[in-house]
Design a protein around this motif. Sequence first.
Motif, PDB file in Angstrom:
ATOM      1  N   ASN A  28     -14.587   7.069  99.943  1.00 15.66           N
ATOM      2  CA  ASN A  28     -15.933   6.500  99.938  1.00 15.66           C
ATOM      3  C   ASN A  28     -15.838   4.978 100.067  1.00 15.66           C
ATOM      4  O   ASN A  28     -14.810   4.364  99.774  1.00 15.66           O
ATOM      5  CB  ASN A  28     -16.722   6.944  98.712  1.00 15.66           C
ATOM      6  CG  ASN A  28     -16.171   6.375  97.437  1.00 15.66           C
ATOM      7  OD1 ASN A  28     -16.087   5.160  97.276  1.00 15.66           O
ATOM      8  ND2 ASN A  28     -15.763   7.243  96.518  1.00 15.66           N
ATOM      9  N   TYR A  49     -15.065  10.936 104.358  1.00 13.95           N
ATOM     10  CA  TYR A  49     -14.876  12.298 104.858  1.00 13.95           C
ATOM     11  C   TYR A  49     -16.171  13.108 104.801  1.00 13.95           C
ATOM     12  O   TYR A  49     -16.421  13.963 105.637  1.00 13.95           O
ATOM     13  CB  TYR A  49     -13.766  13.015 104.068  1.00 13.95           C
ATOM     14  CG  TYR A  49     -14.120  13.311 102.635  1.00 13.95           C
ATOM     15  CD1 TYR A  49     -13.915  12.365 101.641  1.00 13.95           C
ATOM     16  CD2 TYR A  49     -14.687  14.532 102.264  1.00 13.95           C
ATOM     17  CE1 TYR A  49     -14.256  12.617 100.326  1.00 13.95           C
ATOM     18  CE2 TYR A  49     -15.039  14.794 100.945  1.00 13.95           C
ATOM     19  CZ  TYR A  49     -14.829  13.834  99.983  1.00 13.95           C
ATOM     20  OH  TYR A  49     -15.186  14.077  98.692  1.00 13.95           O
ATOM     21  N   PHE A  50     -17.024  12.787 103.790  1.00 15.58           N
ATOM     22  CA  PHE A  50     -18.226  13.614 103.623  1.00 15.58           C
ATOM     23  C   PHE A  50     -19.281  13.312 104.680  1.00 15.58           C
ATOM     24  O   PHE A  50     -20.259  14.020 104.780  1.00 15.58           O
ATOM     25  CB  PHE A  50     -18.792  13.508 102.202  1.00 15.58           C
ATOM     26  CG  PHE A  50     -18.860  12.121 101.639  1.00 15.58           C
ATOM     27  CD1 PHE A  50     -19.880  11.273 102.004  1.00 15.58           C
ATOM     28  CD2 PHE A  50     -17.896  11.681 100.734  1.00 15.58           C
ATOM     29  CE1 PHE A  50     -19.942   9.992 101.475  1.00 15.58           C
ATOM     30  CE2 PHE A  50     -17.951  10.402 100.201  1.00 15.58           C
ATOM     31  CZ  PHE A  50     -18.977   9.549 100.576  1.00 15.58           C
ATOM     32  N   ASP A  51     -19.045  12.239 105.467  1.00 13.28           N
ATOM     33  CA  ASP A  51     -19.944  12.003 106.594  1.00 13.28           C
ATOM     34  C   ASP A  51     -19.417  12.657 107.866  1.00 13.28           C
ATOM     35  O   ASP A  51     -20.014  12.540 108.934  1.00 13.28           O
ATOM     36  CB  ASP A  51     -20.116  10.492 106.834  1.00 13.28           C
ATOM     37  CG  ASP A  51     -21.000   9.853 105.768  1.00 13.28           C
ATOM     38  OD1 ASP A  51     -21.711  10.605 105.064  1.00 13.28           O
ATOM     39  OD2 ASP A  51     -20.965   8.620 105.624  1.00 13.28           O
ATOM     40  N   LEU A  53     -18.223  15.986 107.840  1.00 16.33           N
ATOM     41  CA  LEU A  53     -18.091  17.434 107.619  1.00 16.33           C
ATOM     42  C   LEU A  53     -18.641  18.251 108.795  1.00 16.33           C
ATOM     43  O   LEU A  53     -18.165  19.340 109.076  1.00 16.33           O
ATOM     44  CB  LEU A  53     -18.801  17.844 106.320  1.00 16.33           C
ATOM     45  CG  LEU A  53     -18.201  17.259 105.032  1.00 16.33           C
ATOM     46  CD1 LEU A  53     -19.011  17.694 103.823  1.00 16.33           C
ATOM     47  CD2 LEU A  53     -16.747  17.662 104.875  1.00 16.33           C
ATOM     48  N   ASP A  54     -19.629  17.697 109.495  1.00 22.01           N
ATOM     49  CA  ASP A  54     -20.202  18.431 110.626  1.00 22.01           C
ATOM     50  C   ASP A  54     -19.433  18.197 111.917  1.00 22.01           C
ATOM     51  O   ASP A  54     -19.768  18.774 112.950  1.00 22.01           O
ATOM     52  CB  ASP A  54     -21.672  18.022 110.833  1.00 22.01           C
ATOM     53  CG  ASP A  54     -22.555  18.598 109.733  1.00 22.01           C
ATOM     54  OD1 ASP A  54     -22.202  19.673 109.214  1.00 22.01           O
ATOM     55  OD2 ASP A  54     -23.571  17.966 109.389  1.00 22.01           O
ATOM     56  N   LYS A  75      -6.240  11.510  97.460  1.00 28.66           N
ATOM     57  CA  LYS A  75      -5.157  12.367  96.980  1.00 28.66           C
ATOM     58  C   LYS A  75      -4.464  13.180  98.078  1.00 28.66           C
ATOM     59  O   LYS A  75      -3.388  13.695  97.856  1.00 28.66           O
ATOM     60  CB  LYS A  75      -5.681  13.292  95.884  1.00 28.66           C
ATOM     61  CG  LYS A  75      -5.779  12.567  94.545  1.00 28.66           C
ATOM     62  CD  LYS A  75      -6.302  13.457  93.444  1.00 28.66           C
ATOM     63  CE  LYS A  75      -7.766  13.768  93.646  1.00 28.66           C
ATOM     64  NZ  LYS A  75      -8.393  14.344  92.437  1.00 28.66           N
ATOM     65  N   GLY A  77      -6.173  15.859 100.120  1.00 22.31           N
ATOM     66  CA  GLY A  77      -6.954  16.992 100.616  1.00 22.31           C
ATOM     67  C   GLY A  77      -7.912  16.650 101.751  1.00 22.31           C
ATOM     68  O   GLY A  77      -7.910  17.304 102.798  1.00 22.31           O
ATOM     69  N   SER A  78      -8.714  15.601 101.557  1.00 26.45           N
ATOM     70  CA  SER A  78      -9.714  15.262 102.560  1.00 26.45           C
ATOM     71  C   SER A  78      -9.079  14.723 103.828  1.00 26.45           C
ATOM     72  O   SER A  78      -9.545  15.001 104.937  1.00 26.45           O
ATOM     73  CB  SER A  78     -10.686  14.223 102.004  1.00 26.45           C
ATOM     74  OG  SER A  78     -11.242  14.698 100.813  1.00 26.45           O
ATOM     75  N   MET A  81      -7.850  17.530 105.889  1.00 30.15           N
ATOM     76  CA  MET A  81      -8.943  18.225 106.582  1.00 30.15           C
ATOM     77  C   MET A  81      -9.398  17.442 107.818  1.00 30.15           C
ATOM     78  O   MET A  81      -9.545  18.005 108.906  1.00 30.15           O
ATOM     79  CB  MET A  81     -10.129  18.414 105.618  1.00 30.15           C
ATOM     80  CG  MET A  81     -11.363  19.021 106.267  1.00 30.15           C
ATOM     81  SD  MET A  81     -12.752  19.147 105.114  1.00 30.15           S
ATOM     82  CE  MET A  81     -13.280  17.450 104.989  1.00 30.15           C
ATOM     83  N   ASP A 360      -2.300  11.750  84.227  1.00 30.46           N
ATOM     84  CA  ASP A 360      -3.388  11.603  85.198  1.00 30.46           C
ATOM     85  C   ASP A 360      -4.262  10.395  84.876  1.00 30.46           C
ATOM     86  O   ASP A 360      -4.657   9.638  85.751  1.00 30.46           O
ATOM     87  CB  ASP A 360      -4.289  12.856  85.180  1.00 30.46           C
ATOM     88  CG  ASP A 360      -3.774  13.901  86.145  1.00 30.46           C
ATOM     89  OD1 ASP A 360      -2.805  13.593  86.879  1.00 30.46           O
ATOM     90  OD2 ASP A 360      -4.327  15.018  86.154  1.00 30.46           O
ATOM     91  N   LYS A 361      -4.539  10.257  83.591  1.00 35.28           N
ATOM     92  CA  LYS A 361      -5.396   9.158  83.139  1.00 35.28           C
ATOM     93  C   LYS A 361      -4.700   7.815  83.403  1.00 35.28           C
ATOM     94  O   LYS A 361      -5.316   6.852  83.871  1.00 35.28           O
ATOM     95  CB  LYS A 361      -5.687   9.356  81.647  1.00 35.28           C
ATOM     96  CG  LYS A 361      -6.464   8.236  80.992  1.00 35.28           C
ATOM     97  CD  LYS A 361      -7.914   8.186  81.455  1.00 35.28           C
ATOM     98  CE  LYS A 361      -8.636   7.006  80.810  1.00 35.28           C
ATOM     99  NZ  LYS A 361      -9.854   6.629  81.527  1.00 35.28           N
ATOM    100  N   GLU A 364      -4.890   6.945  87.001  1.00 37.85           N
ATOM    101  CA  GLU A 364      -6.247   6.529  87.358  1.00 37.85           C
ATOM    102  C   GLU A 364      -6.526   5.099  86.879  1.00 37.85           C
ATOM    103  O   GLU A 364      -7.149   4.306  87.572  1.00 37.85           O
ATOM    104  CB  GLU A 364      -7.224   7.509  86.704  1.00 37.85           C
ATOM    105  CG  GLU A 364      -8.635   7.410  87.178  1.00 37.85           C
ATOM    106  CD  GLU A 364      -9.578   8.131  86.236  1.00 37.85           C
ATOM    107  OE1 GLU A 364     -10.742   7.744  86.178  1.00 37.85           O
ATOM    108  OE2 GLU A 364      -9.128   9.065  85.537  1.00 37.85           O
TER     109      GLU A 364
END
Lengths: 375, 75
Positions: A28, A49-51, A53-54, A75, A77-78, A81, A360-361, A364
Amino acid sequence: MSVKEMTAKEVAKKVINKDELFILDVRNESDFNDWKIEGENIEVFNTPYFDLLDGVEEILDKIPTDREVLVVCAKEGSSNMIAEMLSDEGFTVSYLKDGMKAWSEHLEPVKIGDLTNGGEIYQFVRLGKGCLSYMVVSNGEAAVIDSTRKSDIYLDFAASLNVEITHVFDTHLHADHISGGREIAQSTNATYWLPPKDAEEVVFEYSPLEGGNVVTIGNTDININALYSPGHTIGSTSFVIDEKYLLSGDILFIDSIGRPDLAGLAEDWVEDLRETLYNRYRELSDELIVLPAHFMIVEELNDDGSVAKPLGTLFAENHGLNIADEAEFRQMVTGNLPPQPNSYQEIRETNMGKITPDDDKQREMEIGPNRCAVR
Amino acid sequence: MNADKLLDAQGLACPMPIVKTKKAMNDMETGQVLEIHATDKGAKADLAAWSRSGGHELVQSIEENGVFKFWIKKG
């Protein structure tokens, strides 16, 4: 077309070799603006990535075909894809294995030089975060200075050189990254040295590192001379190693100087910072090679990927060492400060042993740029 | 808060929480509210940004025992 995997180590090589690379960063916008992969010949383009998806049609004209293309996300994954989607459109692309998480943690060891009586000094460059740490090796023994959180990297490196870590130092209580010092000291039975003025609240045992302390690594007299140099923190201590290298911690960087405010006492520490930079360091030899604990911009890297310059050069070129007027200096280091590092209070408490967040914390908390300097 | 539909995206890693949210949203009417439960920390900033760019409204988001809960009103 197939999608390839690229490791953080391969990206590090490209940054150091100044190779060409096109990065499609699909995180983002705010994460991207906060912090990204940088290099002299690296071009970065951000579309979340979320823009996409189509479909990736609308960015196809942005993707070059004359250079390697790497898709990056937090991480993995995106980016995987989106890389698949680009591949379906006929592009040859890679994705960054384990994403910015791996980039943040990757360390690149660079040999800085040989020591007078045998032995070497190595710099570990954490490109993703601008942290620098060190290993001094002599006659089967090693010292680690300002280590980062992933202690296994130093343990493995020492094992590969067949040396035993006997001393671990932190030049100061870090606020931008979690120190691996205590963990390394515990697993090797090494002595862990901390400046006592920074360590008043720590909840574990340490050896007090004070000006004038001399620690010998190996039996070839590689002396580590501690030099009290407050300013970034009240306890900040520099080291002169082998009368040749000045480990300046977060006090003096190549193109900037340390900020005095991360423990909340900027006004109080400005004068200490000035005293260290304008008086104590002036008494040292111009020929000392300055090895700081951070860099801010990739332009500070030498051609071999190291971050090091003679003290004399810094006295001539570093803006922060050339402000004659004290009031102007005070204004520069207390006014207009960059934002503080992410989670810096929690990081300080972790380094004191007061809190023990899970892995993990911790990861981050460290994500993002270091911001320890003022320019 | 009342929701018209619940999406359980717990245990899913990025990008799946958003991919599933988008799919679920497609089947909803404007003004309806989708409740999403996710455990991926990245989902927090991404769902907020995705809602903005898609013209939806992130009405509320909370964290409860390690589960992130979101309520998004379809725009």
